[in-house]
Design a protein around this motif. Structure first.
Motif, mmCIF file in Angstrom:
data_model
loop_
_atom_site.group_PDB
_atom_site.id
_atom_site.type_symbol
_atom_site.label_atom_id
_atom_site.label_comp_id
_atom_site.label_asym_id
_atom_site.label_seq_id
_atom_site.Cartn_x
_atom_site.Cartn_y
_atom_site.Cartn_z
ATOM 1 N N ALA A 36 105.017 68.400 -29.594
ATOM 2 C CA ALA A 36 105.811 69.356 -30.367
ATOM 3 C C ALA A 36 106.636 70.253 -29.452
ATOM 4 N N GLU A 37 106.015 70.747 -28.392
ATOM 5 C CA GLU A 37 106.731 71.628 -27.465
ATOM 6 C C GLU A 37 107.906 70.912 -26.807
ATOM 7 N N MET A 38 107.751 69.617 -26.549
ATOM 8 C CA MET A 38 108.778 68.882 -25.821
ATOM 9 C C MET A 38 110.034 68.636 -26.644
ATOM 10 N N VAL A 39 109.913 68.500 -27.958
ATOM 11 C CA VAL A 39 111.090 68.168 -28.756
ATOM 12 C C VAL A 39 111.834 69.398 -29.256
ATOM 13 N N VAL A 40 111.201 70.579 -29.254
ATOM 14 C CA VAL A 40 111.873 71.786 -29.720
ATOM 15 C C VAL A 40 113.030 72.108 -28.775
ATOM 16 N N GLY A 41 114.214 72.313 -29.354
ATOM 17 C CA GLY A 41 115.414 72.590 -28.575
ATOM 18 C C GLY A 41 116.256 71.363 -28.312
ATOM 19 N N ALA A 42 115.716 70.184 -28.567
ATOM 20 C CA ALA A 42 116.475 68.949 -28.376
ATOM 21 C C ALA A 42 117.188 68.568 -29.667
ATOM 22 N N GLU A 43 118.219 67.761 -29.567
ATOM 23 C CA GLU A 43 118.877 67.222 -30.748
ATOM 24 C C GLU A 43 118.009 66.120 -31.352
ATOM 25 N N LEU A 44 118.147 65.938 -32.659
ATOM 26 C CA LEU A 44 117.333 64.941 -33.347
ATOM 27 C C LEU A 44 117.516 63.560 -32.735
ATOM 28 N N ALA A 45 118.746 63.226 -32.334
ATOM 29 C CA ALA A 45 119.012 61.910 -31.762
ATOM 30 C C ALA A 45 118.216 61.673 -30.486
ATOM 31 N N ALA A 46 117.846 62.760 -29.780
ATOM 32 C CA ALA A 46 117.096 62.624 -28.535
ATOM 33 C C ALA A 46 115.594 62.569 -28.758
ATOM 34 N N ALA A 47 115.135 62.904 -29.962
ATOM 35 C CA ALA A 47 113.685 62.983 -30.201
ATOM 36 C C ALA A 47 113.000 61.647 -29.971
ATOM 37 N N ARG A 48 113.610 60.537 -30.414
ATOM 38 C CA ARG A 48 112.995 59.224 -30.208
ATOM 39 C C ARG A 48 112.817 58.931 -28.724
ATOM 40 N N LEU A 49 113.820 59.279 -27.920
ATOM 41 C CA LEU A 49 113.721 59.034 -26.480
ATOM 42 C C LEU A 49 112.644 59.906 -25.841
ATOM 43 N N ILE A 50 112.534 61.155 -26.276
ATOM 44 C CA ILE A 50 111.503 62.041 -25.734
ATOM 45 C C ILE A 50 110.117 61.498 -26.062
ATOM 46 N N VAL A 51 109.925 61.069 -27.308
ATOM 47 C CA VAL A 51 108.631 60.504 -27.704
ATOM 48 C C VAL A 51 108.329 59.254 -26.885
ATOM 49 N N ALA A 52 109.343 58.392 -26.698
ATOM 50 C CA ALA A 52 109.130 57.160 -25.941
ATOM 51 C C ALA A 52 108.834 57.451 -24.474
ATOM 52 N N ALA A 53 109.498 58.451 -23.908
ATOM 53 C CA ALA A 53 109.256 58.796 -22.507
ATOM 54 C C ALA A 53 107.863 59.384 -22.314
ATOM 55 N N LEU A 54 107.410 60.188 -23.272
ATOM 56 C CA LEU A 54 106.048 60.737 -23.198
ATOM 57 C C LEU A 54 104.994 59.681 -23.530
ATOM 58 N N ASP A 55 105.254 58.883 -24.564
ATOM 59 C CA ASP A 55 104.324 57.875 -25.076
ATOM 60 C C ASP A 55 102.903 58.432 -25.131
ATOM 61 N N PRO A 56 102.665 59.438 -25.958
ATOM 62 C CA PRO A 56 101.337 60.053 -25.983
ATOM 63 C C PRO A 56 100.263 59.100 -26.497
ATOM 64 N N VAL A 57 99.062 59.265 -25.993
ATOM 65 C CA VAL A 57 97.921 58.467 -26.445
ATOM 66 C C VAL A 57 97.533 58.937 -27.846
ATOM 67 N N THR A 58 97.565 58.024 -28.807
ATOM 68 C CA THR A 58 97.208 58.394 -30.181
ATOM 69 C C THR A 58 95.842 57.849 -30.588
ATOM 70 N N GLY A 59 95.336 56.866 -29.881
ATOM 71 C CA GLY A 59 94.027 56.318 -30.205
ATOM 72 C C GLY A 59 92.931 57.019 -29.423
ATOM 73 N N PRO A 60 91.695 57.002 -29.929
ATOM 74 C CA PRO A 60 90.572 57.583 -29.195
ATOM 75 C C PRO A 60 90.407 56.887 -27.843
ATOM 76 N N VAL A 61 89.994 57.638 -26.842
ATOM 77 C CA VAL A 61 89.834 57.124 -25.498
ATOM 78 C C VAL A 61 88.367 56.954 -25.187
ATOM 79 N N ARG A 62 88.009 55.797 -24.625
ATOM 80 C CA ARG A 62 86.622 55.544 -24.237
ATOM 81 C C ARG A 62 86.422 55.990 -22.798
ATOM 82 N N HIS A 63 85.456 56.825 -22.552
ATOM 83 C CA HIS A 63 85.128 57.297 -21.208
ATOM 84 C C HIS A 63 83.837 56.628 -20.755
ATOM 85 N N GLU A 64 83.899 55.937 -19.623
ATOM 86 C CA GLU A 64 82.719 55.223 -19.120
ATOM 87 C C GLU A 64 82.381 55.707 -17.722
#
Length: 349
Positions: A321-349
């Motif tokens: 959320a912090e990363m896209v505030v201030g950007a144009e809507l057209a750039a939001a897809r690129l910001i999300v793709a560049a960050l590629d945040p982990v959305t699934g649970p992570v297994r720690h072993e």
């Protein structure tokens, strides 16, 4: 053979597939994508472009509701399937294609014509469910926003970050978008074409089994090459994106990281030399940094992963959320793709 049967058979030979990934089901998604590449079946860009709707993983209740609303907007002839384990990808796609060319099945299960209001409700998720829609999946009401004719959100008024009173529009992005993190919904408030506020969440994010072990070097390399491919695809650079996916699939199939290291380094060098990509990302704000810096981090992460050395820590949804505030809507897809945040649970072993 009648003309309808012929057309169904032709359409089923190379159907467009709308892929809906479930958080935590990366292995299933990659198995499906690899099989689609093998068959030459293209990915659909929207429900209107789709013949097959394929859910990668076992959808929880929130994402399942989105799938149902999305399915309502897929035109006939159509078929759908949910693939919960990678080994079922081949048989499930064969079965869906068979349904697509089955004339009797299509006649029996073709969508019932709706009046305009019913179609709009299906497309926009109804009064209470629209906040989880896809690219055209409705909107979340804030500050007394109203619907215009046709189901489009009407702008309301609010102060922008400079204290001026301007129209503002509430727009949801995801979760059914090409090259988009699984289950992610990003709600943004626009004034003009600039994002003033944003909120990100993952549908059913707490209901999925832990599946991503980011401490495993081979798996981490697969994930980073996958993220690189999606960034290049969103940037509109198809050939390097396909090369990144080929490297990813080779690793995911069990190949050693050493076999793809040199080719990945060469690909990253080509991307870094691209003047077109640099012009695309230069000067685009992304929270406290900029899009060019995020792209550099993405490239560095891919290079580190295939060399087996520590790289930048993966982004999480809370960063978005912090990363896209201030950007144009057209750039939001690129910001999300560049960050590629982990959305699934992570297994720690």
């Amino acid at each position: 053979m009648d003309l309808t049967a012929v057309l169904l058979r032709l359409g089923a030979a190379r159907p467009h597939v709308l892929l809906v990934p479930v958080p935590g089901a990366m292995d299933v998604r990659l198995a499906i994508e690899a099989e689609l590449t093998h068959r030459g079946w293209p990915l659909a860009t929207s429900p209107a472009d789709a013949d097959l709707l394929v859910v990668a993983g076992s959808a929880g209740p929130e994402l399942a509701a989105v799938v149902e609303r999305t399915w309502a907007t897929v035109p006939a002839p159509r078929a759908r399937t949910e693939i919960s384990i990678p080994s079922r990808a081949v048989s499930a796609l064969d079965g869906a294609a068979a349904l697509l060319r089955d004339h009797a099945h299509q006649r029996a299960h073709s969508p019932v014509p709706h009046d305009l209001a019913t179609v709009q409700e299906a497309e926009h998720g109804g009064e209470h469910g629209g906040e989880h829609g896809g690219e055209h999946g409705g909107h979340h009401h804030h500050g007394g926003g109203m619907d215009m004719p046709g189901g489009l959100p009407m702008a309301d008024l609010g102060e922008d970050r400079d204290g001026l009173t301007l129209d503002r529009l509430h727009v949801p992005l995801g979760p059914v978008l090409p090259d988009w993190p699984a289950g992610l919904v990003l709600r943004v408030t626009l004034q003009g074409d600039v994002i003033q506020q944003a909120h990100a969440e993952v549908l059913d994010g707490g209901d999925q089994p832990a599946a991503e072990d980011l401490g495993d070097s081979g798996r981490n390399a697969v994930r980073e090459l996958d993220a690189l491919a999606r960034l290049l695809a969103v940037a509109g650079w198809a050939d390097p994106a396909a090369r990144a996916r080929k490297l990813r699939d080779e690793l995911h199939a069990g190949g050693p990281v050493e076999r793809v290291t040199d080719r990945t380094v060469a690909l990253l060098a080509q991307v870094r030399r691209s003047r077109t990509l640099r012009r695309l990302v230069r000067g685009v704000p992304a929270g406290p940094t900029d899009l060019a810096t995020l792209v550099d981090r993405r490239l560095a992460a891919a290079g580190a992963a295939v060399r087996g050395v520590p790289g930048p820590a993966p982004a999480v949804v809370e960063d978005l959320a912090e990363m896209v505030v201030g950007a144009e809507l057209a750039a939001a897809r690129l910001i999300v793709a560049a960050l590629d945040p982990v959305t699934g649970p992570v297994r720690h072993e």
